[in-house]
Design an enzyme around this catalytic site. Structure first.
Site, mmCIF file in Angstrom:
data_model
loop_
_atom_site.group_PDB
_atom_site.id
_atom_site.type_symbol
_atom_site.label_atom_id
_atom_site.label_comp_id
_atom_site.label_asym_id
_atom_site.label_seq_id
_atom_site.Cartn_x
_atom_site.Cartn_y
_atom_site.Cartn_z
ATOM 1 C CD GLU A 88 -10.123 -12.990 -0.910
ATOM 2 O OE1 GLU A 88 -10.983 -13.659 -0.293
ATOM 3 O OE2 GLU A 88 -10.315 -11.826 -1.270
ATOM 4 C CB ALA A 89 -6.907 -18.009 4.394
ATOM 5 C CD GLN A 90 -12.148 -16.674 1.581
ATOM 6 O OE1 GLN A 90 -11.308 -16.323 2.389
ATOM 7 N NE2 GLN A 90 -12.636 -15.842 0.670
ATOM 8 C CB CYS A 182 -26.491 -10.136 13.736
ATOM 9 S SG CYS A 182 -28.273 -9.851 13.649
ATOM 10 C CG HIS A 185 -31.274 -8.555 11.540
ATOM 11 N ND1 HIS A 185 -30.647 -7.900 12.564
ATOM 12 C CD2 HIS A 185 -32.610 -8.313 11.685
ATOM 13 C CE1 HIS A 185 -31.562 -7.252 13.295
ATOM 14 N NE2 HIS A 185 -32.741 -7.494 12.783
HETATM 15 ZN ZN LIG Z 1 -28.697 -7.650 12.938
#
Ligand SMILES: [Zn+2]
Length: 192
Positions: A88-90, A182, A185
């Site tokens: 959880e380094a964010q 992605c 999407h």
């Molecule tokens: Zn996609």
């Protein structure tokens, strides 16, 4: 020379599994590791790093106020450590990432940080932004979108499955779910 590593991914890529496997590889060879994770609900003390495939390990937790350099130094005072792992380094602050860099440089211990690169709005987490700036080496833990392309983005969905586009970067204890997609999407999902 020890190095600071940043292993980044989007949600549900299995980064905790990768972290626990890497730590296990050290321990299997008789070396000790030190595991840390964020106290995202605000409670410090004992915590766990758990993977979705059912394995977990004890980890010390850090809050935004903690000096993670001091935590690592105090662990090293108790005995040698081959590697420090951070999940959880964010959620690290910018100052805490600098503390990790000092631990690597001045205590000569490798630090492997694992975290999410961007939030549900496509913005870098502060901890990840600083790790991208300071890490000696970076690696992507990959996962795929429903279309089969690499997923790099994440959407936050409400109970009805609708993508949420506003709100706090960190949401605790809600009914939201997260899906990795992605960029194409993700843009469709948020109505771009
Ligand atoms: Zn996609």
């Amino acid at each position: 020379m020890a190095k600071l590593y940043f292993n980044y991914s989007t949600m549900n890529a299995g980064k905790s599994t990768v972290l626990l496997q890497a730590s296990h590889n050290y321990r299997e060879r008789g070396m000790q590791t030190y595991l840390m994770t964020a106290a995202i609900d605000g409670r410090a003390g004992a915590g766990r790093i758990a993977s979705r495939i059912g394995i977990s390990e004890h980890a010390d937790t850090f809050t935004p106020e903690d000096d993670v350099f001091a935590m690592i130094r105090s662990r090293l005072d108790k005995g040698s450590v081959a590697c420090v792992f951070i999940d959880e380094a964010q959620f690290l602050s910018e100052a805490q990432v600098w503390q990790l860099a000092r631990a690597v440089d001045d205590l000569d211990v490798p630090v492997l940080a694992y975290g999410l690169r961007v939030d549900f709005q496509g913005k870098l987490f502060p901890g990840s932004a600083t790790l991208l700036a300071l890490a000696d080496e970076m690696r992507e833990v990959r996962t795929i979108c429903e279309c089969g392309r690499k997923a790099t983005m994440v959407i936050r969905r409400d109970e009805t499955g609708k993508a949420i586009t506003e709100g706090a970067q960190v949401q605790i204890g809600g009914n939201e779910t997260y899906v990795s997609l992605c960029r194409k999407h993700w843009r469709e999902a948020v109505g771009d």
